[in-house]
Design an enzyme around this catalytic site. Sequence first.
Site, short mmCIF file in Angstrom:
data_model
loop_
_atom_site.label_atom_id
_atom_site.label_comp_id
_atom_site.label_asym_id
_atom_site.label_seq_id
_atom_site.Cartn_x
_atom_site.Cartn_y
_atom_site.Cartn_z
N CYS A 128 0.81 -1.22 0.00
CA CYS A 128 0.00 0.00 0.00
C CYS A 128 0.85 1.28 0.00
O CYS A 128 0.40 2.31 -0.50
CB CYS A 128 -0.97 0.00 1.17
N HIS A 173 -2.23 7.15 2.83
CA HIS A 173 -0.80 7.23 3.14
C HIS A 173 -0.22 8.49 2.49
O HIS A 173 -0.30 8.66 1.28
CB HIS A 173 -0.07 6.00 2.59
#
Lengths: 358, 358, 358, 358
Positions: D144, D237
Amino acid sequence: MQKLRAGILGATGAVGQQFVRLLADHPWFDISVLAASERSAGKRYFEAVNWIGSDPIPDSVREMEVVSCEPGIGCDFVFSGLDAKVAGGIESDFAAAGYAVISNARNHRMRQDVPLLIPEVNPEHTALIDAQNTSGYIVTNPNCSTVGLVCALKPIVDAFGVDRVQVSTMQALSGAGYPGVSSLDILGNVVPFIGGEEDKLETEPLKLLGALENGAVTPYRATLSAQCNRVPVLDGHMETVSLSLKRTASPEAVVGALRGFKNPLAGLGLPTAPDPFVAVFDDPRFPQPRRHSNLGRGMTVSVGRVRSCNVLDIRMVVLSHNTVRGAAGGAILNAELLVHQGRLSSRTAAAPATEKAS
Amino acid sequence: MQKLRAGILGATGAVGQQFVRLLADHPWFDISVLAASERSAGKRYFEAVNWIGSDPIPDSVREMEVVSCEPGIGCDFVFSGLDAKVAGGIESDFAAAGYAVISNARNHRMRQDVPLLIPEVNPEHTALIDAQNTSGYIVTNPNCSTVGLVCALKPIVDAFGVDRVQVSTMQALSGAGYPGVSSLDILGNVVPFIGGEEDKLETEPLKLLGALENGAVTPYRATLSAQCNRVPVLDGHMETVSLSLKRTASPEAVVGALRGFKNPLAGLGLPTAPDPFVAVFDDPRFPQPRRHSNLGRGMTVSVGRVRSCNVLDIRMVVLSHNTVRGAAGGAILNAELLVHQGRLSSRTAAAPATEKAS
Amino acid sequence: MQKLRAGILGATGAVGQQFVRLLADHPWFDISVLAASERSAGKRYFEAVNWIGSDPIPDSVREMEVVSCEPGIGCDFVFSGLDAKVAGGIESDFAAAGYAVISNARNHRMRQDVPLLIPEVNPEHTALIDAQNTSGYIVTNPNCSTVGLVCALKPIVDAFGVDRVQVSTMQALSGAGYPGVSSLDILGNVVPFIGGEEDKLETEPLKLLGALENGAVTPYRATLSAQCNRVPVLDGHMETVSLSLKRTASPEAVVGALRGFKNPLAGLGLPTAPDPFVAVFDDPRFPQPRRHSNLGRGMTVSVGRVRSCNVLDIRMVVLSHNTVRGAAGGAILNAELLVHQGRLSSRTAAAPATEKAS
Amino acid sequence: MQKLRAGILGATGAVGQQFVRLLADHPWFDISVLAASERSAGKRYFEAVNWIGSDPIPDSVREMEVVSCEPGIGCDFVFSGLDAKVAGGIESDFAAAGYAVISNARNHRMRQDVPLLIPEVNPEHTALIDAQNTSGYIVTNPNCSTVGLVCALKPIVDAFGVDRVQVSTMQALSGAGYPGVSSLDILGNVVPFIGGEEDKLETEPLKLLGALENGAVTPYRATLSAQCNRVPVLDGHMETVSLSLKRTASPEAVVGALRGFKNPLAGLGLPTAPDPFVAVFDDPRFPQPRRHSNLGRGMTVSVGRVRSCNVLDIRMVVLSHNTVRGAAGGAILNAELLVHQGRLSSRTAAAPATEKAS
C-alpha cells in the site's frame, strides 16, 4: 417542473458550504446566488471560501461571484446559513422584501409566528407562516443537538407520551463551525460546556412537539434536562437519553413505536427525505458517529441501546448528523415540504407578497 | 519505619505497570516481587513488559526477574492488578496462604466479607476483613468508573442524602487495558457500550456508601442508572451526573458540602492521599480529562458545573483519573490506610494469620 | 545567590505561558513582571490569560497584575515570548533601554550581531553580544523545528562533518500557538505545509553550527532540504533525517558520536541543562512524541533508528519537545548560560549599559 | 456481457471487507463465494465478520455462507485478501487448480514469473503469466505504501528518468488491518517504525518500473531510501518525496509531465480506472489524507508541493488511499485489465487450464 432558483445567505461559512454541497445536484433547486459578508462580496466563490469539505467545490458554483446579503438578489427564495450575530436583521429584511427565508439560524426560532420545523415531526406548523405580516416569510430548523433528540422522541410521544427527559450529549466539532474549536482544546479531550446549547436543547423540543391550535403552537408538556459536551469527533452528535413515559411501555414496545412510526412524508417523493426516518440498532455497540452519521445521506437519525432505566423508564442512545440533518440538510427538506404544500414557488409566477396580502 | 515489601501480581499488565510506576518512589512500600503469567516468568521485567507509559521503566525494577503468581513469593503483602479471568482463584490462594491481597480486580468486590474500599469514603469497612476465615485477607477497590462518582457523591450523601442518580460516562482508552481498544474503532468516534460497566456502576456505589452494622454492610438506599461510553481520550473518565436529594439543597449548598467535606484522612499523613480530596471548579469549561486528570498526582477527583436540574435536583460533571485514583493509586491508598489501621505490617513481625486466628 | 528578577514579554501567549510554568520554581530566576498587549494590561494574570496547560497557573503569579510591554518595568532582564508581528520593535526598545532580552521570536535571529544560541552547541557565540551597540542586548533561540535537528547533528558534525541533510518533519499542534490549528483541519489528518517553516529549518542550522571568527559567525558549509508537516500530536516535533557525512562513518560510529558527545555544559550546574543532552534509542519503535517528549523535563533531544541510508549515508529519527527545548526551556537555558558567563546579572549591581559602554 | 463470478479469499479480514464493499455493485464481477479461515466457515457472512466500514454490509452478501479457502469453490477467479502468513500456500493451490488469483498479499510479489501490477504503470507485465506453469495463475498488486509513490514516479520516469529517491511516509491506521494498532499507541502520537515496510518500499518500485524483456522484468535502475511512520489517520498514506532526475527538469516541467501523462488505460472503459490517474494540486496545503484520499473513489493518486530540492532535484508530497488504490481497489483494477487483455474469462467458457496447456 422548472427548478426554483435558490440563494444562499452566508454561503462561505461552514453551514453555507454544506448548503452548496447538498444543493449542487438537487433535482428541484438551483443555486442562483451566493451571498456573504462585505469582505467576500465581489470575489469568486473559490477565492472567498475556505472550503473545508473533502469533496471539491462543485464546478457549478466554483467561479460564481459572491454578492452582499441584501434583498434584490435574483432568486425565488433563500437559504440562510448566516451567523446568529447578523442573521436576525438580514433575514427579516429578506422576508419583508418578499423572499421565503429557509433559515438555519437561531434568531427567529422561538417567535410565535415562525415555524420551527422538522417535516416528519410537525409539518402542519408551516401554517404559522400565515401569521407573518410580511410579503415573504421565515421558516427555521432547530439547533443541531435538538434535531436528533426530537426525531427519536416523536414516535414515542405519539405512542406513549413523554414526561421527563434527561439528555447528555457528545457533540462533534463541526457543530462549532470553522475554525471553531482549537485543536489544542479538544485533541484527546472532552469539554463539558457549549455556550447556550443546553438552553436550546431544553426548550426547542417543546415547540417542535407542540400542537397547532387556532393558528398558534401550544408547547408540548414535558420537562427536559440537558448536559452538553464537546468530543473529538468530526461529524455526528451522540446523545444518551433517559425518559419517563406518560403511559407505561416496555423497551420492546418503544422499539416497535420507533420502527412502526407512520412517517407523514412517506410517498411524497421529497428528494431529501430519508428512508428510514429513524433507524434502530440491535447491536449494543451502535450507533457510532463515524460509522452511522451518514446513514440516509446524513438525514436518517439512528437510535440504539433501547432498554429500561432504573431511574426513569427508558434509556437509549441517539445519533444524528449535525451539519446535514441538523443544519443544511434539514433546511433543504423544509424547503421541499414547503414546495409540496404549495407555499414555495417561483417568485414571478406566484407573487407570494400579493397573494398573502389578499 | 522499615519499608514493607510489596509484591505485584499481574505486574506486566496495564494496571500492573501503574503499580510499578507509582510504587517506584513510595516512602512506605518497596517492590520486592514482580509476578505475572507463566509466559513472562523467568524473564527480566524490561523484557517481559510492553511498557506503555511515557516515563521510562524505573531503574529499581528494570532488571528484576519476573516470577509466577504463586504463594511463596517473598513479600509482606501483594497488590493485584490481575485480569478478572484469573484473579479470582489466584487472589484466594494468596489470602489462604497468609498474604494481604490489595486487589484492583472485580472478582471479590461484592463478597459480603470483602471490603470494597475508598479510604475517604468508607474507611471503617475494613472491619469486614475480620469475617474472612483465611490467614490473609482480600481488600478491593472499585471499578474505575465507580470511583469518581462515589467520591463526588459522598459529601452530598453525608449532607443531604441522595435518592436517585443518572450518570452518563465518557471513558478513557486506558480503562480497557492494552492493547484494548483498536484505533480503527475509536479515532474520531464514540462507542456507546462497555461490556459489564453499567452494572458495576449501578451496584458498587451502594456497597461503598453503605453502613457497617454488626460486621456487615447494609447497602445504601438509592437507585442508579448508568450509560457508559468510550471516547478518544487517553486517561480520565468524565461523567455527567444528575441526582435527586433526600433533603432539599441549592446548588450552592451542594458546592459547600463538596468543599467542606470533613476528610477522614486529614492529618493522617498517608503518602498517596490527595489534598484536596475533591476539587470543585467554577469555570464552566472545567474539569477536562486531559487538563485535570492529574490533579493531586491523579488522586484528586474533580467536580464542575454544579447546577440545578430540571428533572432531578442537581446536575454536575465529575472527572477522575481511571488508572490512578480508579485503579493502582486507589489500591495503594487502600494499603496505606490498612497500615495506618494496624491491619497491614511485616509478615515476620506481625504473623497476621496467627493473630486473626486468636 | 540573590535570584535575578525576570520579566516575561508576551506572558499571556502560548510561549509566555510556558515561560511562566517553567520559571515558577526556578532556582536562579524570579518572575517579577508579566507584560502583554494593551488588551491584557491592568488585568490580573489569571483574568488575562487563557491558560492552556494541564497544571494550574502557579500561585506565585496568579494574581499578579499584567503590564504593558514597555521599558521601565522592574526586572533585571526579560524573556520574550512575543509574537513575531510585534517582537522586532519591542525587543529592540528593551535592548536600547539596557535590558538583556532573551528572545524566542524569530525577528532578530539571523542578525549578524545577535547570537542564535543553543548552549550545548555554540556557547561561544554569545560573544556576538559585544557587537550590539545598545546598553542591553538580544539573544535568540532557534525555531522549534530547528532545535532538535541541530542538537542531533552537532555531535555528528564534530566527529565526521555533515554535508547534505534531508529532513521531513511531523510537527505538533502546540507549535502553532493558541488557538492555532483548527480541530477541523487536523483531527485524523496531516497538513503538508507550515508557512515559513522550511526556510527557517534550512538556514538557521548553518548559523548555529557556524564558527565564530573575528567576532562574527561564518555559517557552516552544508546543504539542507526540509519538508514540514503538521500532524495531530500535542507536543513534540518528530523528524526523519537523512544525511551525508564529510568523513565516512558507520551507523555504529554515529551512535558512538551521539552517546560520547562532550557536552560543554557538563559540570556547570545550569539548572535547566538536561542529562543526557541527546538520548539514543535502540528500540526501533522509539522515540515517540507522546512518550518521549518530556525526557529530561522536555530538554533532552531523542534520536532513534540510526541506520545507513541507500541514498545519502545515514538515516535517523529525531524528536524534541517543541515548546520546552524548542521555545521557553531553550530560552531559559540560554539565560542560565549567560549568567554562568557573567553576561547576565542584577541591573543595579552590574549596570550592564554602563559596563558595555566602557 | 455475462458477469464473471468472483470468489474472495480472506473475505472477513480488513482487505477482504474492502473487496466486498467495492465489488457489491461492480458491473463486470459478481461475488459468488466468500472464503475465509476454518473458524468462519459455515457461518453466514454477517455473523463471521467484524464489519469495520461505515457503510452497512451489502445486502447481496450479508446472508451468504462463508466457506473454507480450498480449490473447488464455484467461481471463475479469486481475489485474495489473505494474510501473508497463509497466503503463499493457498494462492499456489488455487493457481494449480486452474484459478486466476488476483492477490493483494505480498508472498508472490517478487517472484520472477508473477506480475507485480499497476495497470496504468506496467500493463504489459501481465505477459509474465505465460511463464507460470500452472493451469491458473497469480497476479499481485504492490504494497500500500508503494502504490502512491510509483504512480507519482511513473510520469516522471517516462519524461526524465529518476535516479535516487528519498521517501518519508506518514501512514494510516487501516494499513495495519483490524484490530491492528492499539489506540493507546497512536492517539496523539507518531510511531516511527512499521515492520518490513521500508524494505518493500525500496524494492517493489524497481520491479514495477522495470522493462519487460524476453519474458522477464529487468528492474529499473534507481536507488530508493524509505523511512516509514504510522500517524493517527484513518485512511490515506502521505509521503514526502525527494528525488534526483536522470535528465534535468524544472518543477514546472515535472508538473507538466504529471498532468500530461499518457494513461495507457484511457478510453478502455475499465470500471475502476480513475480519471485523472494522478491529480496535481497547486494549493500548498494539499493534498491531505482526510480530504483527498477518496478522489476518484479512492483510486486517484494525489500530488502536491512540487518544487525544487536543495539536496536532490525535486521535492513533492504524494497521497494515495491505502486500502482502495493500495489494496482491494488496485486488485480489482488488475482484474479488469486482465479481462480487457483477454486473460480472464469464464472458466467454463474459456477453460484457461487447457488453453494454457496447449
